[in-house]
Write an enzyme that holds these catalytic residues in place. Sequence first.
Site, mmCIF file in Angstrom:
data_model
loop_
_atom_site.group_PDB
_atom_site.id
_atom_site.type_symbol
_atom_site.label_atom_id
_atom_site.label_comp_id
_atom_site.label_asym_id
_atom_site.label_seq_id
_atom_site.Cartn_x
_atom_site.Cartn_y
_atom_site.Cartn_z
ATOM 1 C CG ASP A 67 -0.320 -0.464 2.512
ATOM 2 O OD1 ASP A 67 0.917 -0.521 2.573
ATOM 3 O OD2 ASP A 67 -1.057 -0.756 3.461
ATOM 4 C CG ASN A 145 -8.764 -1.851 12.626
ATOM 5 O OD1 ASN A 145 -7.798 -2.457 12.170
ATOM 6 N ND2 ASN A 145 -9.273 -0.791 12.039
ATOM 7 C CG HIS A 147 -5.842 -2.352 9.363
ATOM 8 N ND1 HIS A 147 -5.943 -1.069 9.869
ATOM 9 C CD2 HIS A 147 -4.516 -2.643 9.397
ATOM 10 C CE1 HIS A 147 -4.734 -0.634 10.177
ATOM 11 N NE2 HIS A 147 -3.850 -1.562 9.909
ATOM 12 C CD GLU A 152 -8.584 0.883 8.419
ATOM 13 O OE1 GLU A 152 -8.731 0.007 9.294
ATOM 14 O OE2 GLU A 152 -7.731 1.772 8.492
HETATM 15 C C1 F6R Z 1 1.489 -1.552 6.240
HETATM 16 C C2 F6R Z 1 0.179 -2.146 6.390
HETATM 17 C C3 F6R Z 1 -0.573 -2.122 7.692
HETATM 18 C C4 F6R Z 1 0.254 -2.574 8.891
HETATM 19 C C5 F6R Z 1 -0.586 -2.558 10.179
HETATM 20 C C6 F6R Z 1 0.261 -2.845 11.398
HETATM 21 O O1 F6R Z 1 1.959 -1.694 4.899
HETATM 22 O O2 F6R Z 1 -0.289 -2.629 5.437
HETATM 23 O O3 F6R Z 1 -1.703 -2.943 7.574
HETATM 24 O O4 F6R Z 1 0.754 -3.852 8.672
HETATM 25 O O5 F6R Z 1 -1.202 -1.307 10.347
HETATM 26 O O6 F6R Z 1 1.161 -1.794 11.594
HETATM 27 P P1 F6R Z 1 2.340 -1.908 12.659
HETATM 28 O O7 F6R Z 1 3.253 -2.981 12.158
HETATM 29 O O8 F6R Z 1 3.000 -0.569 12.641
HETATM 30 O O9 F6R Z 1 1.713 -2.266 13.955
#
Ligand code: F6R
Length: 274
Positions: A67, A145, A147, A152
Amino acid sequence: MEVIVTPDAESMGWVATRLIADLVRRKPRCALGLATGSTPLRTYRQLIQLHREEGLDFSQVVTFNLDEYYPITPDHPQSYRYFMNENFFKHINIPLTPRDGNRRWGNTYVPDGTAEDVEAHCLWYEERIKEEGGIDLQLLGVGSNGHIAFNEPTSSLGSRTRLKTLTQKTIEDNARFFDNDMSKVPKHAITMGIGTILDARVIVLQANGEKKADAIARAIEGPITSMCPASALQLHPEVYFVIDEAAASKLKYRDYYDHVQELKKHLRAPRVEG
Ligand code: F6R
């Protein structure tokens, strides 16, 4: 589905690192799906270490990131392109020369936060993945959450790469990276869909810390629901949940997962087919 519980975050990182290194050695021109965020940073550091100390060779590897914010320029310190270059790509021998606008830097792809025709760009991104023969191994983190990527809760479980509007919660959470100013946080992101992620041959989801324990329990043991996008991974034939003790603390079948891993030690180490 394999649930591998590690004593701490560092060893969580090493399990994914070994799966990736094993794949790169067996299939030098493999396609890796990569994530940003704090969770995969250990694995990137460990892969850099293997590159320096053991000559792990990334010269033919192709990468696709999950992303990118939209709009954002690649030189913005909060862009995911910048994150990947600084934390991983610059430190290994993967080709990284920008060409084709911002769409491709050497062998590395991150969705282009400057794309003018976003819809066309998303279709092109999907096409590029297909032309590379599909993603061999997709590395994932998970949000508290549930995702995955920027999918989301309520994202379609069959979704493909597309523009998503960020939730107010995500904008608030991420404001800390944008001078604590919510107005500076991009309102959208380009993200692989859940369907795109499920097409990867192997998926490795990492999670550490107590803040992820709920999401992990819902993803592994809850019903498959768009309210927890990570639960869609239950449909995948080869997924590894690599989590530390704290993230595993709400799992009900923990004894069983440990038992399986104990027996596996006597069979073989997990092996990722390219
Ligand atoms: C990042 C992504 C997000 C993260 C998620 C966890 O490319 O796709 O879904 O993997 O928000 O983030 P962290 O690792 O910072 O807890």
